[in-house]
Design a protein around this motif. Structure first.
Motif, PDB file in Angstrom:
ATOM      1  N   THR A  60      -4.276  -7.163 -14.845  1.00 17.56           N
ATOM      2  CA  THR A  60      -3.845  -5.977 -15.194  1.00 17.56           C
ATOM      3  C   THR A  60      -2.054  -5.695 -15.138  1.00 17.56           C
ATOM      4  OG1 THR A  60      -3.147  -4.084 -12.500  1.00 17.56           O
ATOM      5  CG2 THR A  60      -5.289  -4.123 -14.695  1.00 17.56           C
ATOM      6  N   SER A  61      -1.342  -4.980 -15.413  1.00 22.60           N
ATOM      7  CA  SER A  61      -0.084  -5.333 -16.078  1.00 22.60           C
ATOM      8  C   SER A  61       0.845  -5.159 -14.775  1.00 22.60           C
ATOM      9  CB  SER A  61       0.462  -4.646 -16.712  1.00 22.60           C
ATOM     10  OG  SER A  61       0.689  -2.385 -16.215  1.00 22.60           O
ATOM     11  N   SER A  62      -0.184  -4.203 -13.124  1.00 21.72           N
ATOM     12  CA  SER A  62       0.505  -4.705 -12.342  1.00 21.72           C
ATOM     13  C   SER A  62       0.272  -5.012 -11.083  1.00 21.72           C
ATOM     14  CB  SER A  62       0.670  -3.097 -11.829  1.00 21.72           C
ATOM     15  OG  SER A  62      -0.708  -2.338 -11.411  1.00 21.72           O
ATOM     16  N   THR A  63      -0.931  -5.860 -11.328  1.00 16.47           N
ATOM     17  CA  THR A  63      -1.665  -7.189 -10.139  1.00 16.47           C
ATOM     18  C   THR A  63      -1.602  -8.458 -10.450  1.00 16.47           C
ATOM     19  OG1 THR A  63      -3.275  -4.613  -9.886  1.00 16.47           O
ATOM     20  CG2 THR A  63      -3.304  -7.056  -9.244  1.00 16.47           C
ATOM     21  N   THR A  64      -0.747  -9.493  -9.713  1.00 16.71           N
ATOM     22  CA  THR A  64      -1.310 -10.098 -10.111  1.00 16.71           C
ATOM     23  C   THR A  64      -2.185 -11.139  -8.746  1.00 16.71           C
ATOM     24  OG1 THR A  64       1.083 -10.832  -9.491  1.00 16.71           O
ATOM     25  CG2 THR A  64       0.921 -10.393 -11.169  1.00 16.71           C
ATOM     26  N   ILE A  65      -2.309 -11.847  -9.272  1.00 16.08           N
ATOM     27  CA  ILE A  65      -3.898 -12.734  -8.676  1.00 16.08           C
ATOM     28  C   ILE A  65      -3.336 -14.469  -8.801  1.00 16.08           C
ATOM     29  CG2 ILE A  65      -5.339 -13.485  -6.900  1.00 16.08           C
ATOM     30  CD1 ILE A  65      -7.095 -10.279  -8.431  1.00 16.08           C
ATOM     31  N   LYS A  66      -3.144 -14.644  -6.949  1.00 19.81           N
ATOM     32  CA  LYS A  66      -3.107 -16.025  -7.057  1.00 19.81           C
ATOM     33  C   LYS A  66      -4.155 -17.509  -6.196  1.00 19.81           C
ATOM     34  CE  LYS A  66       1.650 -15.896  -7.618  1.00 19.81           C
ATOM     35  NZ  LYS A  66       3.174 -16.292  -7.322  1.00 19.81           N
ATOM     36  N   LEU A  67      -5.148 -18.055  -6.185  1.00 17.61           N
ATOM     37  CA  LEU A  67      -6.065 -19.097  -5.919  1.00 17.61           C
ATOM     38  C   LEU A  67      -5.794 -20.187  -5.600  1.00 17.61           C
ATOM     39  CD1 LEU A  67      -8.416 -18.709  -3.782  1.00 17.61           C
ATOM     40  CD2 LEU A  67      -9.555 -19.308  -6.608  1.00 17.61           C
ATOM     41  N   LEU A  68      -5.317 -20.826  -4.060  1.00 16.87           N
ATOM     42  CA  LEU A  68      -5.011 -22.284  -4.625  1.00 16.87           C
ATOM     43  C   LEU A  68      -5.588 -22.626  -3.300  1.00 16.87           C
ATOM     44  CD1 LEU A  68      -1.927 -20.554  -4.540  1.00 16.87           C
ATOM     45  CD2 LEU A  68      -0.864 -22.762  -3.785  1.00 16.87           C
ATOM     46  N   PHE A  69      -6.412 -24.136  -3.874  1.00 15.59           N
ATOM     47  CA  PHE A  69      -7.294 -24.994  -3.439  1.00 15.59           C
ATOM     48  C   PHE A  69      -5.946 -26.572  -2.835  1.00 15.59           C
ATOM     49  CE2 PHE A  69      -9.354 -22.635  -5.726  1.00 15.59           C
ATOM     50  CZ  PHE A  69     -10.719 -21.475  -4.899  1.00 15.59           C
ATOM     51  N   ASP A  70      -6.760 -26.855  -1.476  1.00  7.53           N
ATOM     52  CA  ASP A  70      -5.851 -28.026  -1.923  1.00  7.53           C
ATOM     53  C   ASP A  70      -6.876 -29.082  -0.743  1.00  7.53           C
ATOM     54  OD1 ASP A  70      -4.524 -28.574   1.151  1.00  7.53           O
ATOM     55  OD2 ASP A  70      -4.021 -26.532   0.784  1.00  7.53           O
ATOM     56  N   TYR A  71      -6.682 -30.515  -0.992  1.00  4.65           N
ATOM     57  CA  TYR A  71      -7.612 -31.809  -0.325  1.00  4.65           C
ATOM     58  C   TYR A  71      -6.795 -32.837   0.186  1.00  4.65           C
ATOM     59  CZ  TYR A  71     -10.760 -35.064   0.884  1.00  4.65           C
ATOM     60  OH  TYR A  71     -11.632 -36.153   2.323  1.00  4.65           O
ATOM     61  N   ALA A  72      -6.776 -33.569   1.195  1.00  8.02           N
ATOM     62  CA  ALA A  72      -6.092 -34.421   1.284  1.00  8.02           C
ATOM     63  C   ALA A  72      -7.392 -35.368   2.563  1.00  8.02           C
ATOM     64  CB  ALA A  72      -4.859 -34.512   2.714  1.00  8.02           C
ATOM     65  N   HIS A  73      -7.273 -36.507   1.944  1.00  8.42           N
ATOM     66  CA  HIS A  73      -8.018 -37.526   2.583  1.00  8.42           C
ATOM     67  C   HIS A  73      -6.744 -38.501   2.600  1.00  8.42           C
ATOM     68  CE1 HIS A  73     -10.801 -40.422   3.805  1.00  8.42           C
ATOM     69  NE2 HIS A  73     -10.269 -41.983   3.322  1.00  8.42           N
ATOM     70  N   ARG A  74      -6.953 -39.130   3.827  1.00  2.00           N
ATOM     71  CA  ARG A  74      -6.200 -40.333   4.371  1.00  2.00           C
ATOM     72  C   ARG A  74      -7.039 -41.408   5.406  1.00  2.00           C
ATOM     73  NH1 ARG A  74      -2.479 -36.670   4.715  1.00  2.00           N
ATOM     74  NH2 ARG A  74      -1.970 -36.520   6.699  1.00  2.00           N
ATOM     75  N   ASP A  75      -6.840 -42.930   5.146  1.00  4.44           N
ATOM     76  CA  ASP A  75      -7.330 -43.724   6.027  1.00  4.44           C
ATOM     77  C   ASP A  75      -6.656 -45.134   5.947  1.00  4.44           C
ATOM     78  OD1 ASP A  75      -9.100 -45.816   4.237  1.00  4.44           O
ATOM     79  OD2 ASP A  75      -9.492 -44.071   3.832  1.00  4.44           O
ATOM     80  N   GLY A  76      -6.605 -46.047   7.626  1.00  7.84           N
ATOM     81  CA  GLY A  76      -5.765 -46.963   6.871  1.00  7.84           C
ATOM     82  C   GLY A  76      -5.238 -47.399   8.771  1.00  7.84           C
ATOM     83  N   THR A  77      -4.424 -47.925   9.365  1.00 15.44           N
ATOM     84  CA  THR A  77      -4.285 -48.416  10.616  1.00 15.44           C
ATOM     85  C   THR A  77      -2.409 -48.452  10.004  1.00 15.44           C
ATOM     86  OG1 THR A  77      -2.874 -51.041   8.672  1.00 15.44           O
ATOM     87  CG2 THR A  77      -5.339 -51.113  10.165  1.00 15.44           C
ATOM     88  N   ASN A  78      -2.172 -47.132   9.343  1.00 11.99           N
ATOM     89  CA  ASN A  78      -1.040 -46.498   9.940  1.00 11.99           C
ATOM     90  C   ASN A  78      -0.659 -45.473  10.695  1.00 11.99           C
ATOM     91  OD1 ASN A  78      -2.772 -44.583   8.402  1.00 11.99           O
ATOM     92  ND2 ASN A  78      -1.035 -44.621   6.796  1.00 11.99           N
ATOM     93  N   GLY A  79      -1.349 -45.579  11.818  1.00 11.93           N
ATOM     94  CA  GLY A  79      -1.328 -44.524  13.265  1.00 11.93           C
ATOM     95  C   GLY A  79      -0.839 -45.438  14.413  1.00 11.93           C
TER      96      GLY A  79
END
Length: 547
Positions: A60-79
Motif C-alpha cells: 500500500t502507499s503507507s506500507t513498505t516491506i524489505k526482506l534481506l538474505f545473506d550467506y558467507a563461506h570462507r576456508d583456507g589457511t588465513n587463521g
C-alpha cells in the motif's frame, strides 16, 4: 595470485516488488607466506563466497516491506599463523627463521572454515502521527579452526576449535514525522543468542606429554545462552534558532547462562573423564542505564558546532572457550566530545575537527591462557583530537586525517605480565599496569590521499597515491612488546569512458611491504605473534555495467 569476481543485478519482479542479488567470490592461489615445516602456503583464502539478496515490496502507499538474505563461506589457511615476536625465542627448540614475517615454521598452519548467514525482515508502516518500524532478524553460523601455539615444526601443542551459534532479534521503533519540529524516536529491542563449543581440543605431544601417563588431550565443551531486552528513547528540539538539543535514554537488562566442562585423556589412551575445574556461577545478570546529551549550533550555513556527553556499556559475559574462568563484568564508557564540521569555499573544502575524552570503567582486556580469554582491566583514560580534511583544488582532490591519542590505564592492579625469557618462552606473572598504554592504541596516526583527474581518450583518468603513518602501539597491558612505527603506501590508476559502461583500474597496496602485528597471544610457550596484514600486492579490476 588472487581472483575476485563480483556481480550485482537488480530490477522489478512485478509492479510492486523490486529485487536485487549480489554475489562475490574470491580465490587466492598463493599464500602471503610459507610454512617451512611442510612447504605449504599460509595466509591463503582458498574460497571466499558472499551472497546477498534483497526484496522491496510496497503493498500500500503507507506500507513498505524489505526482506534481506545473506550467506558467507570462507576456508583456507588465513587463521592464526604464529611465529615468535622478533628477538624472542619459543620455549621449545627447532624454530627456523623464514624469509619474510608472513612465513611460519609450525607443526600446524592456521586453518579456518566458516559458514554463516541469516535473514532480516523490516516492515515500515505510516500510522498517521508517526512511523512504526519493525525489524526481525535471524542468524546462524558454524566454524572450525585449528592452529599450533608452539611455533616449532615438531608437534607439541595443537588446538582445534569447533563452534556454532544462532541469534534472533526483534526491534520496534516509533519515529516522529520528518516534518515535525520535535524529532523523536521510542523503541524496544530484544535479542537471544546461543553459542556452543563442541569441542575445543588441546592436543599435547612430545616434550609437553613425554610419558605414557602424561596428559595428552583436553576436550572442552561449553554452551552460552544470552537474553537481553532494552527500551530506549531519544528526542531533538530546536530550543533557539539554529541551536538543537538532543537527549536520549536507554535501559538494558541482560541474562546469561553457562554450562561447560573439561575431559582428559593420557598418552596411553586412558580416559580420565571429567576433569576438576573451578566452580563458575551458572548464570549472571546485568542491567544498565545509558544516555546521550548533545548540543549542536549552526554557526553559519557552512559551519556546525557541537558538543556531546554519552554513557555506554559493553556487555559482560562468559569465556566460552575456557570454562575455568569466571565471568567478566560489563565495560562502562563515559565519552565527551566537542568539535566543528565545516564545508567552505562553495563546498570545495571540508574540514572537521573534534576533541574527545573517554573514561573507561572495568575495561575489557584480552589475554591468552589455554585460549584467548577476556578479563576486566580496571580504569583507563583516553583523550585526543581528530582532524579530517577533504579539498578539491582544480583537478586535484586531497583527503587526509590526523589523530593524536593519549591513552593510559589509571588502575589495573592485576594485569597479566608476559616476560620473554633469554632461553625461550615467557614467564607469565601479574603486575600493576597503572600508567601503561592500552594495547593496540597508537599515540599518533595519519593518512593522506592525493587524486589527479583529467580527460583522456574519450574518458576520465584518475591517478591516486595514498599513504598512512602509525606511531606504533604496545601489544599487551604490560607494555613489554611493541609494534614499531610503520608507513603504508599505495597507488592506483583508473580510467572510465564517458558512457561509464566499464571501468579499468590498476592498483598497488603496501608498496613498502611492511608487516604489521595484528594479534599476539603470549603464554609460557613464548610470545606468539601473527602478521595478518596483506603484503605488497599488485592487481587490476575491470567493472562492466549491463543495462
Amino acid at each position: 595470485m588472487t581472483s575476485r569476481i563480483f556481480g550485482y543485478v537488480s530490477g522489478s519482479l512485478t509492479d510492486d516488488v523490486q529485487a536485487g542479488l549480489s554475489i562475490a567470490y574470491a580465490k587466492q592461489f598463493d599464500g602471503w607466506g610459507e610454512n617451512l615445516a611442510d612447504g605449504k602456503d599460509v595466509h591463503r583464502a582458498d574460497n571466499d563466497l558472499n551472497v546477498r539478496s534483497k526484496f522491496f515490496f510496497e503493498p500500500t502507499s503507507s506500507t513498505t516491506i524489505k526482506l534481506l538474505f545473506d550467506y558467507a563461506h570462507r576456508d583456507g589457511t588465513n587463521g592464526l599463523n604464529f611465529r615468535p615476536y622478533p628477538g624472542t625465542k619459543p620455549l621449545l627448540p627447532g624454530y627456523r627463521q623464514g624469509g619474510s614475517k608472513w612465513d611460519i615454521d609450525n607443526a600446524q598452519a592456521g586453518d579456518l572454515r566458516f559458514d554463516g548467514g541469516g535473514a532480516a525482515l523490516t516492515i515500515e508502516q505510516d500510522v498517521g502521527f508517526a512511523q512504526l518500524v519493525s525489524t526481525t532478524s535471524y542468524r546462524r553460523y558454524s566454524s572450525f579452526t585449528n592452529f599450533a601455539a608452539s611455533m616449532v615444526p615438531q608437534p607439541a601443542q595443537i588446538i582445534d576449535i569447533s563452534r556454532s551459534g544462532n541469534q534472533e532479534t526483534e526491534e520496534l521503533q516509533l519515529l516522529s514525522k520528518a516534518s515535525s519540529k520535535l524529532k523523536w524516536v521510542f523503541g524496544v529491542f530484544g535479542i537471544r543468542s546461543s553459542e556452543t563449543v563442541d569441542p575445543l581440543s588441546v592436543k599435547l605431544f612430545g616434550p609437553l606429554a613425554p610419558a605414557p601417563d602424561s596428559l595428552a588431550l583436553i576436550d572442552i565443551s561449553a554452551k552460552t545462552v544470552a537474553k537481553s531486552i532494552a527500551v530506549f528513547g531519544q528526542s531533538s528540539y530546536e530550543v533557539l534558532p539554529r541551536l538543537n538539543f538532543t537527549a536520549g535514554l536507554r535501559y538494558t537488562y541482560e541474562h546469561r547462562s553457562f554450562t561447560g566442562g573439561e575431559t582428559g585423556m593420557l598418552n596411553n589412551g586412558f580416559d580420565l573423564g571429567a576433569l576438576p575445574i573451578p566452580a563458575v556461577p551458572p548464570t549472571v545478570s546485568f542491567n544498565n542505564v545509558s544516555w546521550r546529551l548533545a548540543l549542536d549550533y549552526q554557526l553559519t550555513p557552512s559551519t556546525l558546532l557541537y558538543a556531546s556527553n554519552n554513557r555506554g556499556f559493553k556487555s559482560g559475559g562468559y569465556n566460552g572457550l575456557d570454562p575455568t574462568n569466571p565471568p567478566y563484568l560489563p565495560e562502562r564508557l563515559d565519552a565527551y566530545e566537542a568539535g566543528m564540521k565545516t564545508e567552505l569555499f562553495d563546498r570545495q573544502l571540508r574540514l572537521n575537527v573534534a576533541g574527545f575524552y573517554y573514561n573507561y570503567q572495568n575495561i575489557q582486556v584480552s589475554r591468552f591462557l589455554q585460549t584467548a580469554t577476556i578479563y576486566n582491566g580496571g580504569q583507563a583514560h583516553l583523550y585526543g583530537v581528530d582532524i579530517d580534511v577533504d579539498a578539491k583544488l582544480g583537478a586535484f582532490t586531497i583527503e587526509g586525517g590526523l589523530e593524536y591519542l593519549h591513552n593510559k590505564f589509571t588502575r589495573f592492579p592485576d594485569a597479566q605480565f608476559s616476560v620473554p625469557q633469554p632461553n625461550g618462552g615467557s614467564l607469565i606473572t601479574s603486575g600493576d599496569a597503572a600508567g601503561n598504554h592500552l594495547p593496540f592504541a597508537s599515540t599518533f596516526s595519519g593518512n593522506l590521499s592525493l587524486t589527479y583527474t583529467t580527460a583522456l581518450a574519450g574518458g576520465d583518468l584518475a591517478l591516486n597515491v595514498n599513504g598512512s603513518h602509525n606511531s606504533g602501539y604496545w601489544l599487551e597491558p604490560d607494555n613489554i612488546l611493541k609494534q614499531p612505527d610503520y608507513d603504508l603506501l599505495g597507488a592506483s590508476i583508473r580510467w572510465a569512458p564517458s558512457n561509464a559502461r566499464y571501468t579499468l583500474r590498476l592498483w598497488a597496496t603496501n608498496l613498502l611491504n611492511k608487516a604489521v602485528i595484528g594479534f599476539i597471544a603470549s603464554s609460557a610457550l613464548g610470545s606468539e605473534t601473527d602478521y595478518s596484514n596483506q603484503p605488497r600486492t599488485f592487481g587490476g579490476t575491470l567493472t562492466i555495467k549491463f543495462r
